[in-house]
Design an enzyme around this catalytic site. Structure first.
Site, PDB file in Angstrom:
ATOM      1  N   ASP A  56       0.836  -1.210   0.000  1.00 34.79           N
ATOM      2  CA  ASP A  56       0.000   0.000   0.000  1.00 34.79           C
ATOM      3  C   ASP A  56       0.870   1.258   0.000  1.00 34.79           C
ATOM      4  O   ASP A  56       0.499   2.281   0.562  1.00 34.79           O
ATOM      5  CB  ASP A  56      -0.974   0.001   1.204  1.00 34.79           C
ATOM      6  CG  ASP A  56      -2.023   1.113   1.116  1.00 34.79           C
ATOM      7  OD1 ASP A  56      -2.228   1.649   0.008  1.00 34.79           O
ATOM      8  OD2 ASP A  56      -2.617   1.439   2.154  1.00 34.79           O
ATOM      9  N   TRP A 110      -1.480  11.831   3.408  1.00 34.19           N
ATOM     10  CA  TRP A 110      -1.946  12.898   2.507  1.00 34.19           C
ATOM     11  C   TRP A 110      -1.623  14.286   3.047  1.00 34.19           C
ATOM     12  O   TRP A 110      -1.688  15.263   2.295  1.00 34.19           O
ATOM     13  CB  TRP A 110      -3.470  12.788   2.297  1.00 34.19           C
ATOM     14  CG  TRP A 110      -4.186  13.015   3.573  1.00 34.19           C
ATOM     15  CD1 TRP A 110      -4.486  12.049   4.497  1.00 34.19           C
ATOM     16  CD2 TRP A 110      -4.563  14.260   4.144  1.00 34.19           C
ATOM     17  NE1 TRP A 110      -5.041  12.636   5.605  1.00 34.19           N
ATOM     18  CE2 TRP A 110      -5.100  13.995   5.410  1.00 34.19           C
ATOM     19  CE3 TRP A 110      -4.509  15.579   3.711  1.00 34.19           C
ATOM     20  CZ2 TRP A 110      -5.574  14.991   6.258  1.00 34.19           C
ATOM     21  CZ3 TRP A 110      -4.972  16.586   4.553  1.00 34.19           C
ATOM     22  CH2 TRP A 110      -5.509  16.293   5.811  1.00 34.19           C
TER      23      TRP A 110
HETATM   24 CA    CA Z   1      -4.326   2.744  -0.248  1.00 37.30          CA
END
Ligand code: CA
Length: 717
Positions: A329, A418
């Site tokens: 990921d 993020w």
């Molecule tokens: Ca992801």
């Protein structure tokens, strides 16, 4: 010719207006406004303040000397209580902000007087398609309009004065688990937006829409669909050669992932749009691109890559892949930032990123050439990035279909997620909201995709659950760290680092007042000396803050604004009581705006009501509880926290009233009685027996925790 025309009109505007002291966008946002956004100190007209996304404002009224006098000018309570991740925009004395559930609010930027609000009425059940809370990260502005991407995949144009809808278009196949949480960008009248959903089995892309009417102008897919041939675009034929595309085609196709869910940047001189591409779907490459004997094969372009494309046509120009053969990921959707700097005696046009994989990258943004990369947090999946820009992998951390689990750092939430970074050009520092949380990756030998519902990652997600021992849990949570790292991109090392009380801290703003602003999970909003990291000021915000601050002026007075409200991927999956060593983290969603001499006060911090931990006796068989554990990990843990420990954001199932009633449990989990709240029915993915096994597992877990911890826990909202 087009480029020459653009450059010419931009320089004319510069010559006629000079540096804008106050915002004047009454005529509408144009190419010139956006290209020259760095000269307009009054406003904040695009997501990262400028196309280079540096999040640096030269404003210096609030500075290292005066900041001690910074106070609350005004605040506005939000009508949502989920994660708040948005960057506000400011134009002509008005502030526009998005909230959880893709709502938009407009205020007088000086007084906080509400002007209008807009609710796109995203169906509550959309929440189950969102990996990481019902967040939204912001708006784009062009002409007299604002542009909003909604969680259910719409792109909406709003009139900036009235908030009325001008047009709306659907950007995704709403039958699939696509979501939109990112802020659109605008280039020459084209609205650029991507999407999310790589945990759920989608195929990622970014697309451009006509600002006047919402017509789709081009679409750029990031991964193959398995049927590439000579007629396919060249860049996609090249990508297909780096996959075993068998799993991408057919009725059981796994989507591939590669979603473009957050970062973009634009260089108007090179006329290149940079997009950050996400992880594979499923995560485990052995299922996504099967190789020999249960392993995986191929680099799987353009997963975890930065790709440069032509914004007018969507044409591919170059790519750089941060994590070849991605399996953890490790997205490269993190903040992309552009700057010019001298490296080894040479002036370079660089692009910088601190992707999830833990290395800070400096890339030549004209060519995609790798310049350097060094770890900005602890990393064990690779020992280094070699001179060709390729990681030297630690084979023990690559888990296929079988074998031993591995504790890998960074984990799936990354060394940085993020939360936007900021750049200070005078210090030549990049400020990184960094994060250290390792994760157990354990094989699941008989994994099958389920694109209807639930996490599609190809690992056993329950394997890393913490044991029912409060001491051990506290110890493990104590190893999860949040830092503010001031990183020198030339020497590739930290100049200073601040360790926060807890992880998952806010995005950043740097200013000409020699300050860096950041909110944190310790419910503080603070200002630091940009050169030294000394904390100069802080404000008790009553809630965790994850969003990045902005700054602007109205009538010559400087304001600093931040949207407060705890939430997002880590917040919904971690034990809300243990995240922060000092106190549980709450969500009080509220826009906070500061100025020198501001004397507004927040209302008294509310106490959160406590629900008792009073489960029925655990009578189910070991087998039933084990089945429930497995199903819980796949379908429930992403919202209700692994091992059902409960976050402070979403219902703690150990304390659910439905736990003692099998019939009510089925009405909710099987039939979807609470779908308008985001809790859909799972009848397409699980049998009634499996759903009952989940109840047995949660009862078992609740009894374990009642035994180890008699103390009452904060109730979920
Ligand atoms: Ca992801």
């Amino acid at each position: 010719m087009l480029r020459m025309g653009l450059a010419l009109s931009a320089s004319l505007v510069l010559a006629s207006c000079g540096m804008l002291e106050t915002g004047d966008n009454a005529e509408g946002i144009t190419n010139a406004t956006l290209i020259n956004a760095g000269d307009n100190n009054a406003d904040w007209v695009t997501h990262g303040r400028t196309y280079s996304e540096q999040r640096f404002s030269p404003l210096n009224q609030v500075n290292a000397e005066s900041v001690s006098n910074l106070g609350l000018a005004w605040f506005a309570d939000m009508d949502t209580a989920r994660g708040q991740e948005a960057t506000p925009l400011v134009m002509d004395g008005r502030l526009y902000v998005t909230t959880a559930w893709s709502k938009v609010k407009a205020y007088d930027a000086a007084t906080g007087a509400p002007l209008w609000d807009y609710d796109p009425e995203v169906p509550g059940e959309t929440a189950v398609k969102a990996c990481c809370d019902t967040v939204n990260r912001g708006l784009a502005a062009w002409d007299d309009k604002l542009f909003l991407g909604t969680l259910d995949g719409r792109l909406i144009a709003l009139n900036r004065d009235s908030g009325e809808v001008e047009w709306e278009t659907i950007t995704v196949d709403q039958e699939q688990s696509y979501t939109v949480t990112g802020a659109p960008r605008v280039i020459d009248g084209k609205i650029i937006i991507g999407n999310g959903g790589a945990e759920f089995g989608v195929r990622g892309y970014v697309a451009a829409y006509d600002a006047d009417n919402g017509e789709e102008l081009w679409r750029f897919y990031t991964v193959p669909e398995g049927s590439e041939d000579d007629g396919s675009p060249e860049y996609m034929q090249a990508a297909a050669e780096t996959w075993n595309t068998d799993a991408l085609a057919g009725s059981d196709a796994i989507g591939g992932g590669g979603t473009v869910w957050d970062s973009m940047a634009y260089d108007p001189e090179l006329d290149l749009l940079y997009i950050g591409v996400g992880n594979g779907s499923p995560w485990n490459r052995a299922y996504r691109s099967p190789g020999e004997d249960g392993t995986g094969e191929g680099d799987n372009l353009y997963l975890s890559s930065i790709v440069a494309i032509k914004p007018s046509t969507g044409e591919y120009v170059w790519h750089y892949q941060t994590t070849p053969g991605e399996t953890w990921d490790y997205t490269a959707t993190q903040h992309i930032m552009l700057a010019d700097m001298e490296i080894e005696g040479e002036k370079r046009q660089v692009l910088m990123q601190a992707p999830k994989n833990g290395f800070f990258y400096v890339i030549d943004r004209a060519t995609g050439e790798f310049i350097s990369a060094k770890p900005y947090v602890s990393v064990n999946w690779a020992s280094e990035i070699d001179e060709n820009g390729r990681p030297v992998e630690n084979p023990e951390t690559r888990i296929d279909k079988t074998g031993q689990p591995a504790l890998v750092t960074p984990g799936a939430l990354g060394g940085h997620n993020w939360h936007p970074m900021a750049f200070h050009p005078d210090e030549n520092l990049v400020y990184i909201p960094a994060f250290e949380a390792a994760m157990v990756y354990a094989p699941e030998s008989d994994w099958k995709p389920d694109r209807a519902r639930g996490f599609n990652v190809g690992f056993d997600l329950g394997a890393g659950d913490l044991p029912p021992d409060l001491g051990i849990r506290r110890e493990i949570y104590g190893t999860v760290k949040g830092m503010l790292v001031a990183w020198d991109p030339v020497t590739q090392e930290p100049r200073w680092t601040i360790e926060h009380p807890g992880p998952w801290n806010g995005g950043l703003l740097a200013t000409g007042g020699n300050l860096v602003f950041q909110g944190n999970s310790g419910s503080e909003f603070s200002a630091y000396n940009a050169a030294s990291g000394d904390k100069l000021w802080s404000f008790a915000a009553q809630t965790g803050i994850v969003a990045p601050p902005i700054t602007y002026t109205v009538d010559g007075e400087q304001y600093v604004a931040v949207l407060a409200g705890w939430g997002g991927a880590y917040a919904i999956t971690a034990d809300g009581e243990l995240i922060n060593a000092q106190k549980p983290v709450k969500n009080i969603s509220r826009l906070l705006v500061f100025k020198l001499g501001g004397d507004a006060e927040l209302p008294t911090e509310p106490e959160l009501a406590a629900l008792p931990l009073d489960p029925p006796a655990s009578r189910a068989s070991t087998e039933t509880i084990a089945l429930g554990k497995q199903k819980y990990a796949r379908y429930c843990a992403v919202c209700h926290a692994p091992a059902a420990v409960g976050s402070t954001l979403l219902p703690d199932l150990r304390r659910s009233g439905a736990l003692s009633n099998a019939k009510t449990w089925q009405t909710v989990v099987h039939d979807g009685a609470l779908k308008d709240n985001g809790m859909v029915g799972f009848s397409d993915s699980m049998s009634k027996g499996e759903i009952e096994a989940i109840r047995a597992y949660v009862i078992h877990r609740a009894n374990e925790d009642k035994t180890i911890d008699g103390a009452q826990k904060v109730a979920s909202k």
